[in-house]
Scaffold this motif. Structure first.
Motif, PDB file in Angstrom:
ATOM      1  N   HIS A   1      12.011  -1.158  10.595  1.00 42.98           N
ATOM      2  CA  HIS A   1      10.806  -0.876  11.368  1.00 42.98           C
ATOM      3  C   HIS A   1      10.658   0.637  11.527  1.00 42.98           C
ATOM      4  O   HIS A   1      11.630   1.389  11.410  1.00 42.98           O
ATOM      5  N   LEU A   2       9.450   1.066  11.822  1.00 42.87           N
ATOM      6  CA  LEU A   2       9.240   2.455  12.200  1.00 42.87           C
ATOM      7  C   LEU A   2       9.821   2.712  13.593  1.00 42.87           C
ATOM      8  O   LEU A   2       9.955   1.780  14.401  1.00 42.87           O
ATOM      9  N   HIS A   3      10.149   3.958  13.870  1.00 37.65           N
ATOM     10  CA  HIS A   3      10.649   4.294  15.207  1.00 37.65           C
ATOM     11  C   HIS A   3       9.572   4.017  16.258  1.00 37.65           C
ATOM     12  O   HIS A   3       9.869   3.540  17.360  1.00 37.65           O
ATOM     13  N   GLN A   4       8.337   4.301  15.929  1.00 38.25           N
ATOM     14  CA  GLN A   4       7.233   4.046  16.842  1.00 38.25           C
ATOM     15  C   GLN A   4       6.432   2.844  16.341  1.00 38.25           C
ATOM     16  O   GLN A   4       6.231   2.687  15.147  1.00 38.25           O
TER      17      GLN A   4
ATOM     18  N   SER B   1       3.448   0.577  15.274  1.00 39.24           N
ATOM     19  CA  SER B   1       2.170   0.885  14.634  1.00 39.24           C
ATOM     20  C   SER B   1       1.319  -0.369  14.587  1.00 39.24           C
ATOM     21  O   SER B   1       1.837  -1.473  14.441  1.00 39.24           O
ATOM     22  N   ALA B   2       0.019  -0.191  14.731  1.00 41.71           N
ATOM     23  CA  ALA B   2      -0.908  -1.321  14.688  1.00 41.71           C
ATOM     24  C   ALA B   2      -1.655  -1.294  13.363  1.00 41.71           C
ATOM     25  O   ALA B   2      -1.908  -0.222  12.793  1.00 41.71           O
ATOM     26  N   PRO B   3      -2.011  -2.479  12.833  1.00 40.00           N
ATOM     27  CA  PRO B   3      -2.794  -2.515  11.600  1.00 40.00           C
ATOM     28  C   PRO B   3      -4.096  -1.739  11.746  1.00 40.00           C
ATOM     29  O   PRO B   3      -4.720  -1.728  12.815  1.00 40.00           O
TER      30      PRO B   3
ATOM     31  N   GLU C   1      -2.593  -3.220  -4.125  1.00 40.96           N
ATOM     32  CA  GLU C   1      -3.795  -2.401  -3.959  1.00 40.96           C
ATOM     33  C   GLU C   1      -4.028  -2.054  -2.489  1.00 40.96           C
ATOM     34  O   GLU C   1      -4.387  -0.922  -2.164  1.00 40.96           O
ATOM     35  N   ALA C   2      -3.815  -3.033  -1.608  1.00 43.19           N
ATOM     36  CA  ALA C   2      -4.005  -2.775  -0.177  1.00 43.19           C
ATOM     37  C   ALA C   2      -2.993  -1.763   0.340  1.00 43.19           C
ATOM     38  O   ALA C   2      -3.331  -0.873   1.129  1.00 43.19           O
ATOM     39  N   VAL C   3      -1.746  -1.884  -0.099  1.00 44.88           N
ATOM     40  CA  VAL C   3      -0.704  -0.955   0.338  1.00 44.88           C
ATOM     41  C   VAL C   3      -1.019   0.462  -0.140  1.00 44.88           C
ATOM     42  O   VAL C   3      -0.811   1.445   0.589  1.00 44.88           O
TER      43      VAL C   3
ATOM     44  N   ASP D   1       0.926   3.389   5.656  1.00 44.99           N
ATOM     45  CA  ASP D   1       2.227   2.725   5.712  1.00 44.99           C
ATOM     46  C   ASP D   1       2.059   1.246   5.387  1.00 44.99           C
ATOM     47  O   ASP D   1       1.197   0.566   5.946  1.00 44.99           O
ATOM     48  N   TRP D   2       2.887   0.762   4.474  1.00 46.46           N
ATOM     49  CA  TRP D   2       2.779  -0.620   4.005  1.00 46.46           C
ATOM     50  C   TRP D   2       2.997  -1.642   5.114  1.00 46.46           C
ATOM     51  O   TRP D   2       2.526  -2.782   5.030  1.00 46.46           O
TER      52      TRP D   2
END
Length: 457
Positions: free
Chosen positions: A231-234, A236-238, A264-266, A271-272
């Motif tokens: 996971h990211l440290h913070q 994140s929302a889509p 393609e979306a990534v 960030d994926w």
């Protein structure tokens, strides 16, 4: 509503359903039998660990047991430590404490409401579903209920193909890592430990044993040699709700096309993880679109990649894994286990290398099987599931993903579904795919409780 209900299983899914049922305002008292399989705790395997090194893989704010109380776990944790934030990854031990507390509260509420609840710390020997009810058998006791729910979690792990009886009898090949970790003691010997599998279970084993065994080295073997992503440290929302991607996937339910659309979306996002997370609410409906041939293709070619990006580890855990590698204590290898046998006081392994590069051999003091959840009803030794399968009361998912069932959780026998026999949690992976994490299980529990308390049809 059903007057008499049996819940079979003692883990988090069973606890969530029990609490959903008992905390509702019902028009008449409920008779509920809860067969926990042993003991009275709802921790199960997932939350039974007592090690603070084993962390939740979901942030605290998203781990409530109840869909209607989204901050339940966070509130519980903050009552003990006001510095805890919703973005924290907390110990699974603490989540087990939370489950214990919620179940106890539900039982106290049930007593005040006049419900008749029996917590039975036994395994069920047999279940006989019929058109107008279900018979639950434990020892000499036969109990007739209006509805029964299988909530047994994942099935006991089985040794991989190629592991000899001698290797199993030696005690140096471990198929159940959680039971092994619960009894592991400090050891300063220079042990060589091989892990078969590199998912989240392997990570938990490494966290615990690397601390208990400071001079041990670890070889971790998997098909691609990759650990779960962090996971990211913070948090994140889509960036959006993923609707455009999901609609494109609905129009072309083929794995190759889905992989192309995801790539393609990534490529169009910073960030994926935001792409993967935006798909989570839609995964069951997308999975339902796939025919068995496409599901099998996914399991063969893409499952490993999806699992490592979907089920991620906390960043601090990733830091520990990197430190083990940097110190030369953890080595990741690509390959597949071909054979394990006894060689003197060690185990001898044959590992088939990728791309036709032959077979590599190695010796180990200990081999631990960490390949993840077992959901294959066709090959399990679980006594109750074997009884249900042998008697034709359940049909195995054709790809080994639990039992065949409807999307509402009604268990199937052949092409028909039992009217009063349900499953919840891991056994529904074949019909829902995402069916193992708390956010999915709590919604299943709420929906199933709604069906159980509505008027019987």
């Amino acid at each position: 509503m059903y007057r008499r209900v049996a819940i079979i299983g003692g883990g988090a899914a069973a606890a969530a359903l029990l609490s959903e049922l008992l905390e509702r305002q019902l028009p008449q008292p409920l008779h509920l039998d809860w067969y926990t399989g042993g003991g009275n705790s709802p921790r199960g395997v997932a939350y039974g660990t007592r090690s603070d090194k084993h962390l939740l893989n979901v942030r605290a704010a998203s781990m409530s047991m109840f869909a209607a109380r989204p901050h339940g776990f966070l509130d519980f944790a903050q009552r003990g430590d006001g510095t805890i934030a919703g973005t924290d990854f907390l110990p699974r031990r603490l989540y087990g404490d939370y489950l214990d507390t919620e179940v106890q509260r539900a039982l106290e509420h049930a007593q005040k409401a006049g419900h008749d609840v029996r917590v039975l710390p036994f395994a069920v020997d047999a279940v006989v579903p019929e058109g107008h009810g279900v018979t639950v058998i434990h020892g000499e006791d036969n109990s007739r209920v209006d509805a029964a729910v299988l909530a047994i979690g994942s099935l006991p792990p089985q040794p991989l193909s190629g592991v000899t009886d001698a290797a199993l009898d030696s005690g140096h090949y471990v198929t159940e890592p959680w039971n092994f970790l619960a009894h592991a003691k400090p050891d300063t010997r220079p042990l060589k430990v091989v892990l078969i599998g590199l998912g989240l279970t392997a990570v938990d084993v490494l966290l615990e044993l690397s601390a208990l065994w400071p001079n041990a080295t670890f070889e971790a073997i998997s098909r691609h040699g990759l650990m779960p992503e962090p996971h990211l440290h913070q948090a994140s929302a889509p960036t959006d709700d993923g609707s455009e991607l999901v609609e494109s996937m609905r129009e072309a339910p083929y794995i190759r096309q889905w992989i192309r659309l995801l790539r393609e979306a990534v490529a169009q996002t910073p960030d994926w993880r935001t792409v993967v997370d935006s798909m989570r609410p839609h995964t069951p409906s997308l999975w339902a679109l796939l025919p068995d041939t496409e599901r099998a293709r996914f399991l063969r070619h893409a499952r490993w990649a999806w699992e490592r990006v979907r089920h991620r580890m906390p960043p601090q855990v990733m830091a520990t894994m990197k430190a083990l590698e940097d110190a030369g204590r953890l080595h990741r290898r690509r390959g597949r286990l071909q054979a394990v046998d006894v060689a003197g006081d060690k185990l001898h392994l044959d590992i088939r290398l990728p791309h036709g590069k032959g077979v590599e051999t190695m010796d180990a003091d200990l081999v631990i099987q960490t390949v993840g959840l077992n959901t294959d009803v066709r090959r399990t030794l679980h006594p109750l599931i074997r009884q249900l399968s042998t008697n034709g009361h359940v049909t195995a998912d054709p790809l080994g993903l639990g039992v065949s069932a409807t999307t509402e959780g009604r268990v199937k026998h052949g092409n028909d579904a039992w009217p009063h026999f349900y499953a919840i949690g891991t056994l529904l992976r074949g019909v829902l795919w995402e069916s193992t994490a708390i956010p999915e299980i709590r919604q299943q529990a709420r929906n199933l409780a709604d069906r159980l308390v509505k008027s019987e049809k």
